[in-house]
Design a protein around this motif. Structure first.
Motif, mmCIF file in Angstrom:
data_model
loop_
_atom_site.group_PDB
_atom_site.id
_atom_site.type_symbol
_atom_site.label_atom_id
_atom_site.label_comp_id
_atom_site.label_asym_id
_atom_site.label_seq_id
_atom_site.Cartn_x
_atom_site.Cartn_y
_atom_site.Cartn_z
ATOM 1 N N PHE A 245 40.246 -18.478 -21.335
ATOM 2 C CA PHE A 245 38.905 -18.830 -20.868
ATOM 3 C C PHE A 245 38.005 -17.605 -20.791
ATOM 4 O O PHE A 245 38.469 -16.459 -20.772
ATOM 5 C CB PHE A 245 38.971 -19.522 -19.501
ATOM 6 C CG PHE A 245 39.594 -18.678 -18.411
ATOM 7 C CD1 PHE A 245 38.839 -17.789 -17.662
ATOM 8 C CD2 PHE A 245 40.952 -18.782 -18.135
ATOM 9 C CE1 PHE A 245 39.403 -17.016 -16.671
ATOM 10 C CE2 PHE A 245 41.538 -18.012 -17.130
ATOM 11 C CZ PHE A 245 40.762 -17.117 -16.395
ATOM 12 N N VAL A 246 36.702 -17.890 -20.746
ATOM 13 C CA VAL A 246 35.677 -16.857 -20.578
ATOM 14 C C VAL A 246 34.815 -17.246 -19.383
ATOM 15 O O VAL A 246 34.379 -18.402 -19.278
ATOM 16 C CB VAL A 246 34.777 -16.728 -21.826
ATOM 17 C CG1 VAL A 246 33.740 -15.612 -21.634
ATOM 18 C CG2 VAL A 246 35.600 -16.476 -23.077
ATOM 19 N N LEU A 247 34.581 -16.298 -18.491
ATOM 20 C CA LEU A 247 33.693 -16.509 -17.354
ATOM 21 C C LEU A 247 32.500 -15.575 -17.472
ATOM 22 O O LEU A 247 32.647 -14.404 -17.815
ATOM 23 C CB LEU A 247 34.408 -16.195 -16.029
ATOM 24 C CG LEU A 247 35.719 -16.907 -15.720
ATOM 25 C CD1 LEU A 247 36.287 -16.362 -14.408
ATOM 26 C CD2 LEU A 247 35.497 -18.412 -15.621
ATOM 27 N N ARG A 248 31.316 -16.108 -17.190
ATOM 28 C CA ARG A 248 30.135 -15.268 -17.022
ATOM 29 C C ARG A 248 29.628 -15.489 -15.598
ATOM 30 O O ARG A 248 29.340 -16.623 -15.209
ATOM 31 C CB ARG A 248 29.074 -15.616 -18.060
ATOM 32 C CG ARG A 248 29.387 -15.057 -19.451
ATOM 33 C CD ARG A 248 28.466 -15.596 -20.520
ATOM 34 N NE ARG A 248 28.807 -16.982 -20.856
ATOM 35 C CZ ARG A 248 28.056 -17.769 -21.621
ATOM 36 N NH1 ARG A 248 26.921 -17.323 -22.115
ATOM 37 N NH2 ARG A 248 28.438 -18.999 -21.889
ATOM 38 N N LEU A 249 29.545 -14.398 -14.850
ATOM 39 C CA LEU A 249 29.297 -14.485 -13.419
ATOM 40 C C LEU A 249 27.964 -13.825 -13.065
ATOM 41 O O LEU A 249 27.680 -12.698 -13.495
ATOM 42 C CB LEU A 249 30.426 -13.789 -12.646
ATOM 43 C CG LEU A 249 31.858 -14.190 -13.022
ATOM 44 C CD1 LEU A 249 32.855 -13.327 -12.271
ATOM 45 C CD2 LEU A 249 32.102 -15.658 -12.737
ATOM 46 N N ARG A 250 27.185 -14.535 -12.255
ATOM 47 C CA ARG A 250 25.969 -13.942 -11.683
ATOM 48 C C ARG A 250 26.355 -13.372 -10.319
ATOM 49 O O ARG A 250 26.884 -14.082 -9.460
ATOM 50 C CB ARG A 250 24.856 -14.975 -11.545
ATOM 51 C CG ARG A 250 23.554 -14.386 -11.011
ATOM 52 C CD ARG A 250 22.422 -15.399 -10.998
ATOM 53 N NE ARG A 250 21.987 -15.712 -12.352
ATOM 54 C CZ ARG A 250 22.212 -16.860 -12.979
ATOM 55 N NH1 ARG A 250 22.875 -17.823 -12.355
ATOM 56 N NH2 ARG A 250 21.776 -17.065 -14.199
ATOM 57 N N ILE A 251 26.079 -12.092 -10.136
ATOM 58 C CA ILE A 251 26.547 -11.366 -8.954
ATOM 59 C C ILE A 251 25.359 -10.916 -8.105
ATOM 60 O O ILE A 251 24.307 -10.537 -8.629
ATOM 61 C CB ILE A 251 27.379 -10.134 -9.364
ATOM 62 C CG1 ILE A 251 28.466 -10.530 -10.376
ATOM 63 C CG2 ILE A 251 27.991 -9.457 -8.150
ATOM 64 C CD1 ILE A 251 29.453 -11.537 -9.869
ATOM 65 N N ALA A 252 25.527 -10.957 -6.785
ATOM 66 C CA ALA A 252 24.490 -10.472 -5.874
ATOM 67 C C ALA A 252 24.266 -8.981 -6.105
ATOM 68 O O ALA A 252 25.204 -8.242 -6.420
ATOM 69 C CB ALA A 252 24.911 -10.739 -4.425
ATOM 70 N N PRO A 253 23.030 -8.505 -5.952
ATOM 71 C CA PRO A 253 22.741 -7.080 -6.160
ATOM 72 C C PRO A 253 23.649 -6.190 -5.311
ATOM 73 O O PRO A 253 23.857 -6.432 -4.124
ATOM 74 C CB PRO A 253 21.280 -6.955 -5.720
ATOM 75 C CG PRO A 253 20.704 -8.321 -5.932
ATOM 76 C CD PRO A 253 21.821 -9.280 -5.613
ATOM 77 N N GLY A 254 24.207 -5.177 -5.967
ATOM 78 C CA GLY A 254 25.063 -4.223 -5.282
ATOM 79 C C GLY A 254 26.514 -4.632 -5.142
ATOM 80 O O GLY A 254 27.349 -3.821 -4.710
ATOM 81 N N GLU A 255 26.850 -5.875 -5.506
ATOM 82 C CA GLU A 255 28.213 -6.383 -5.304
ATOM 83 C C GLU A 255 29.086 -6.304 -6.559
ATOM 84 O O GLU A 255 30.277 -6.616 -6.509
ATOM 85 C CB GLU A 255 28.164 -7.842 -4.831
ATOM 86 C CG GLU A 255 27.478 -8.058 -3.500
ATOM 87 C CD GLU A 255 28.261 -7.439 -2.359
ATOM 88 O OE1 GLU A 255 29.515 -7.411 -2.440
ATOM 89 O OE2 GLU A 255 27.634 -6.968 -1.400
ATOM 90 N N ILE A 307 29.640 -13.639 -5.543
ATOM 91 C CA ILE A 307 29.407 -14.410 -6.771
ATOM 92 C C ILE A 307 28.384 -15.505 -6.478
ATOM 93 O O ILE A 307 28.608 -16.369 -5.637
ATOM 94 C CB ILE A 307 30.718 -15.022 -7.297
ATOM 95 C CG1 ILE A 307 31.712 -13.918 -7.674
ATOM 96 C CG2 ILE A 307 30.441 -15.915 -8.510
ATOM 97 C CD1 ILE A 307 33.061 -14.433 -8.149
ATOM 98 N N LEU A 308 27.259 -15.460 -7.195
ATOM 99 C CA LEU A 308 26.182 -16.421 -6.978
ATOM 100 C C LEU A 308 26.233 -17.594 -7.950
ATOM 101 O O LEU A 308 25.713 -18.669 -7.654
ATOM 102 C CB LEU A 308 24.824 -15.718 -7.106
ATOM 103 C CG LEU A 308 24.589 -14.521 -6.173
ATOM 104 C CD1 LEU A 308 23.216 -13.915 -6.445
ATOM 105 C CD2 LEU A 308 24.719 -14.939 -4.710
ATOM 106 N N GLY A 309 26.822 -17.393 -9.113
ATOM 107 C CA GLY A 309 26.904 -18.456 -10.113
ATOM 108 C C GLY A 309 27.995 -18.175 -11.115
ATOM 109 O O GLY A 309 28.328 -17.015 -11.373
ATOM 110 N N VAL A 310 28.566 -19.238 -11.679
ATOM 111 C CA VAL A 310 29.680 -19.107 -12.623
ATOM 112 C C VAL A 310 29.430 -20.004 -13.825
ATOM 113 O O VAL A 310 29.120 -21.189 -13.670
ATOM 114 C CB VAL A 310 31.028 -19.493 -11.975
ATOM 115 C CG1 VAL A 310 32.163 -19.349 -12.989
ATOM 116 C CG2 VAL A 310 31.305 -18.662 -10.732
ATOM 117 N N SER A 311 29.567 -19.440 -15.009
ATOM 118 C CA SER A 311 29.575 -20.204 -16.249
ATOM 119 C C SER A 311 30.964 -20.108 -16.848
ATOM 120 O O SER A 311 31.487 -18.997 -17.021
ATOM 121 C CB SER A 311 28.534 -19.654 -17.233
ATOM 122 O OG SER A 311 28.639 -20.290 -18.497
#
Length: 341
Positions: A245-255, A307-311
């Motif tokens: 699998f492949v994950l693309r993650l939106r991360i909070a600033p600085g995290e 983690i704010l969002g996951v694709s």
């Protein structure tokens, strides 16, 4: 080709070689409580069936001054597999996969330089069927697939094997060349170890035309300097791991650094990269099936703060991984080892 039937000892052997791919049969046998000769015969059988192969993972600085680029391709007027087959002939492709999601194809380009990277990506636009190319340059890479472990061993066996090799912590990968140019003998040994990292120093010396004592010394230096790291490659589907699998993650600033470290500790993951994109972390991994992937996302990934969002994309076909062609029918194929600088 007939898929080999595996028993418990075969799986434990594969688990041992993941952790200590260059260990002697005597050392592995002592830890697994198995006969060294039996282990060698088991490995030879699996190798001849093209199920396993110990290759060398070259330090990035040996073959590139650039970081990899993760590329997602949209297509039109063609089937994904037809376009994927055309991409095989392009240079500097470390990985090729058909995936689920908006972009049906995924590739990793690792060229010798930034200029060669740009040229390789430009050539993708000329492949019939390619409509759009989305390139995500890696800013840093914390983990690579050499550290993935199928978890076939007991903790005692794992500890014993890691004592043989030292705990392999990948850390951040960099494209930094060696402090001084390699000698001709060192370059020859590196090239030999890339193709077969279980080869003995004596056999490498014969192939390279080096005296046995010289070959032993140079092999030891190449491995100690970690210019090459032995790496076990397998047909993971034949072992029951059928869902990469492949994950693309939106991360909070600085995290981002902390999130990547936490992903690195998860046994299912193979890579965590900070990429230039609106989804700032890209991770890949391997699990047994899609139910296991769902549990991984809901139980493991969900516990990581920041983690704010996951694709999520499932790899539907993966004809090349880490420069090595593979097929679910014929097994491991051609190894397209990167050219040394």
């Amino acid at each position: 080709m007939t898929r080999p039937l595996l028993d418990e000892l075969d799986r434990r052997l594969i688990g041992a070689l993941h952790l200590a791919p260059r260990a002697t049969w005597d050392d592995i046998g002592a830890i697994l409580s198995a006969d060294a000769g039996t282990l060698k015969r088991r490995y030879d059988r699996l190798h001849e069936a093209r199920m396993v192969r110990v290759i060398g993972q070259a330090d990035w600085g040996m073959h590139s001054t650039a970081m990899p680029v993760h590329v997602f391709l949209d297509i039109t007027g063609e089937t994904p597999l037809a376009v994927l087959d055309r991409l095989r002939d392009l240079p500097h492709l470390q990985l090729l996969a058909q995936i689920s999601g908006d972009y049906p194809l995924y590739a990793v380009v690792h060229a010798p330089s930034d200029t060669a990277t740009s040229e390789a990506i430009d050539r993708m636009f000329s492949v019939p069927g390619v409509r759009r190319v989305k390139a995500l340059p890696a800013l840093s890479t914390l983990r690579r697939g050499i550290t993935w472990d199928p978890q076939f061993l007991t903790e005692t066996e794992r500890a014993g094997l890691l004592e043989l090799t030292g705990t392999r912590v990948e850390g951040t990968a960099t494209a930094t060349p060696p402090a001084k140019p390699l000698s001709e003998a060192e370059r020859t040994v590196v090239a030999q170890l890339l193709q077969d990292s279980r080869a003995s120093a004596a056999s490498i010396g014969r192939a390279a035309g080096l005296a046995t004592s010289t070959a032993h010394r140079v092999v030891r230096r190449v491995l100690d300097e970690q210019w090459v790291k032995p790496r076990l490659e397998i047909v993971s589907d034949w072992l029951g791991f059928q869902t990469p699998f492949v994950l693309r993650l939106r991360i909070a600033p600085g995290e981002t650094p902390d999130v990547m470290r936490r992903i690195d500790r998860l046994p299912q993951t193979r890579l965590a990269a900070h990429v230039a994109s609106d989804m700032s972390v890209l991770a890949t991994g391997l699990v047994t099936d899609r139910s296991a992937l769902a549990l991984f996302i809901d139980n493991e990934l969900a516990r990581i703060p920041g983690i704010l969002g996951v694709s999520v994309d499932v790899m539907l076909a993966e004809p090349r991984r880490y420069w090595l062609d593979r097929d679910l029918t014929s097994g491991l194929g051609t190894f397209h080892a990167p050219t040394l600088l």
